[in-house]
Enzyme design. Structure first.
Site, PDB file in Angstrom:
ATOM      1  N   ASP A  30       0.951  -1.293   0.031  1.00 40.95           N
ATOM      2  CA  ASP A  30       0.180  -0.050  -0.067  1.00 40.95           C
ATOM      3  C   ASP A  30       0.872   1.426   0.049  1.00 40.95           C
ATOM      4  O   ASP A  30       0.495   2.189  -0.660  1.00 40.95           O
ATOM      5  CB  ASP A  30      -0.941   0.154   1.218  1.00 40.95           C
ATOM      6  CG  ASP A  30      -2.382   1.026   1.151  1.00 40.95           C
ATOM      7  OD1 ASP A  30      -2.362   1.425   0.149  1.00 40.95           O
ATOM      8  OD2 ASP A  30      -2.506   1.525   2.285  1.00 40.95           O
ATOM      9  N   HIS A  55      -4.284   2.617  -6.856  1.00 45.31           N
ATOM     10  CA  HIS A  55      -5.659   2.467  -6.153  1.00 45.31           C
ATOM     11  C   HIS A  55      -7.001   2.332  -6.970  1.00 45.31           C
ATOM     12  O   HIS A  55      -7.822   1.688  -6.547  1.00 45.31           O
ATOM     13  CB  HIS A  55      -6.011   3.796  -5.039  1.00 45.31           C
ATOM     14  CG  HIS A  55      -5.063   3.404  -3.653  1.00 45.31           C
ATOM     15  ND1 HIS A  55      -3.510   3.607  -3.697  1.00 45.31           N
ATOM     16  CD2 HIS A  55      -5.279   2.896  -2.612  1.00 45.31           C
ATOM     17  CE1 HIS A  55      -3.158   3.357  -2.568  1.00 45.31           C
ATOM     18  NE2 HIS A  55      -4.140   2.754  -1.823  1.00 45.31           N
ATOM     19  N   HIS A 112      -6.959  -1.077  -7.955  1.00 46.46           N
ATOM     20  CA  HIS A 112      -7.182  -2.059  -6.516  1.00 46.46           C
ATOM     21  C   HIS A 112      -8.665  -1.957  -6.499  1.00 46.46           C
ATOM     22  O   HIS A 112      -9.305  -3.172  -6.348  1.00 46.46           O
ATOM     23  CB  HIS A 112      -6.718  -1.314  -5.538  1.00 46.46           C
ATOM     24  CG  HIS A 112      -7.444  -1.746  -4.211  1.00 46.46           C
ATOM     25  ND1 HIS A 112      -8.450  -1.228  -3.700  1.00 46.46           N
ATOM     26  CD2 HIS A 112      -7.171  -2.748  -3.331  1.00 46.46           C
ATOM     27  CE1 HIS A 112      -9.094  -1.796  -2.703  1.00 46.46           C
ATOM     28  NE2 HIS A 112      -8.189  -2.833  -2.399  1.00 46.46           N
ATOM     29  N   HIS A 164      -5.711  -5.525   0.912  1.00 42.75           N
ATOM     30  CA  HIS A 164      -5.773  -4.161   0.129  1.00 42.75           C
ATOM     31  C   HIS A 164      -4.451  -4.066  -0.273  1.00 42.75           C
ATOM     32  O   HIS A 164      -4.265  -3.681  -1.575  1.00 42.75           O
ATOM     33  CB  HIS A 164      -6.201  -3.062   1.238  1.00 42.75           C
ATOM     34  CG  HIS A 164      -6.268  -1.822   0.583  1.00 42.75           C
ATOM     35  ND1 HIS A 164      -7.023  -1.153  -0.155  1.00 42.75           N
ATOM     36  CD2 HIS A 164      -4.947  -0.865   0.905  1.00 42.75           C
ATOM     37  CE1 HIS A 164      -6.606   0.235  -0.391  1.00 42.75           C
ATOM     38  NE2 HIS A 164      -5.412   0.127   0.000  1.00 42.75           N
TER      39      HIS A 164
END
Length: 370
Positions: A170, A253, A256, A270
């Site tokens: 992340d 992101h 994702h 995540h």
């Protein structure tokens, strides 16, 4: 140009920090409702009762597992019956996001106590809201950052190392996304561009990962706290949180978020899916080969995903993968902060290229071992 950066009010990190929670919460008043995820409730609940209850009326509630509107509504009813002075979230990212959303609904101060260094959620004025089934639903942008973020490094060290690695995945996105937002002049989470401070913090986050990531992973595997582990906890939690929120989000992101719609990815964290989003982003943005080498080498060294199969997507066809690419390019998604036009077919191509390169590099590593 008008720029804006936002920060949590107070950040506490170190071995034994959990013992200071009651003292820290007493700054907000005499009572607190604490939302604990199942791990925190089972393993830290008695310790928290003993320490925090010396200073305040400390009431524990168990989190059901998903940061969704239904769970927030349940907790609002519980909190309104008790009328606490503050809310504290203790556990993983979804429990923390739920606590932040709950405090927002009630207009109360919020403290955040992560038991994992697996995401940059703790410091942000943001909750990611999912459906009850676990698919991404929306970002809830909050009017202020947490009033307190408290991280006990020994608690982080005792968690499975996979969580620390996911946090590095992340955090790895932070500088790449902030840099593309800087080039584009795109807005950060405040709706305005970030200042130089935000981009410097984002770069420091990336440099810290490369310098200390493998050593921190070894410490975490031994469940011990070392300076390297402290540096990576700070990078995953504080630097990444400040960097993404005040620097901005972009393709990684968004990709994702597209993956969350594919059920095969739900068993992956995540940061693991964000990491593959970074690799796809590198292909999308025409990154320098040396930079691509650096990121793939880092991911392989610490065990981050480098192929679609590494996030559960074995042998998926283009039509199926295009679903994720289309969601990544939805109107309002952060992928449109990239300094060039993006469409779903381009994203699909970037995913396929990142996957092929990851498979090639893993094959080389396997051949060298044998």
């Amino acid at each position: 140009m008008l720029t804006t950066a936002i920060f949590p009010s107070r950040y506490v990190q170190g071995r034994g920090a959990l013992a200071q929670l009651g003292e820290e919460l007493a700054r907000f008043g005499g009572s607190s409702l604490a939302l604990l995820d199942p791990f925190a409730d089972d393993n830290l609940g008695a310790q928290l009762d003993a320490s925090a209850s010396e200073r305040i009326d400390f009431h524990r509630v168990r989190f059901t597992g998903e940061c969704c509107d239904e769970e927030i509504a349940r907790l609002v009813d519980l909190a309104e019956a008790r009328r606490p002075d503050s809310i504290v979230g203790i556990g993983g990212g979804k429990a923390l996001d739920t606590a932040k959303a709950l405090a927002h609904e009630l207009g109360l101060p919020v403290a955040v106590v992560p038991t994992l260094a697996s995401t940059d959620a703790p410091c942000s004025a943001l909750s990611v809201i999912y459906t009850a089934e676990g698919a991404f639903k929306r970002y809830l942008v909050l009017p202020r950052n947490p009033d307190l973020v408290l991280v006990d490094s020994q608690v982080i060290a005792q968690a499975p190392a996979r969580f620390l690695v996911a946090g590095m995945g992340d955090a790895m996105a932070t500088w790449f996304e902030a840099e593309d937002c800087r080039i584009r002049g795109a807005a950060n989470m405040t709706g305005r561009p970030g200042p130089r401070t935000a981009f410097a913090l984002a770069r420091l986050c990336y440099d810290t990962l490369l310098e200390y990531g493998p050593l921190a992973l070894q410490a975490c595997r031994q469940q011990v706290v070392t300076p390297a582990l402290e540096h990576i906890i700070e990078a995953n939690t504080l630097l990444s949180g400040l960097g993404f929120e005040s620097g901005g989000l972009a393709a990684a992101h968004a990709i994702h978020n597209g993956f969350t719609a594919l059920p095969e990815t739900h068993a992956y964290w995540h940061g693991e899916k964000v990491a593959f989003g970074v690799l796809s982003m590198l292909m999308l943005r025409d990154s320098a080969p040396a930079q691509i080498d650096e990121v793939y080498d880092f991911c392989i060294a610490i065990g981050l995903p480098v192929t679609l199969a590494d996030i559960g997507l074995h042998d998926v066809d283009d039509a199926y993968l295009l679903r994720a690419a289309e969601l990544a390019c939805a109107v309002g998604e952060s992928i449109h902060n990239e300094p060039f036009p993006v469409d779903a077919l381009t994203v699909l191509g970037a995913m396929r290229t990142a996957d092929a390169e990851g498979r090639r590099r893993k094959a080389l590593v396997a051949a060298a071992v044998h």
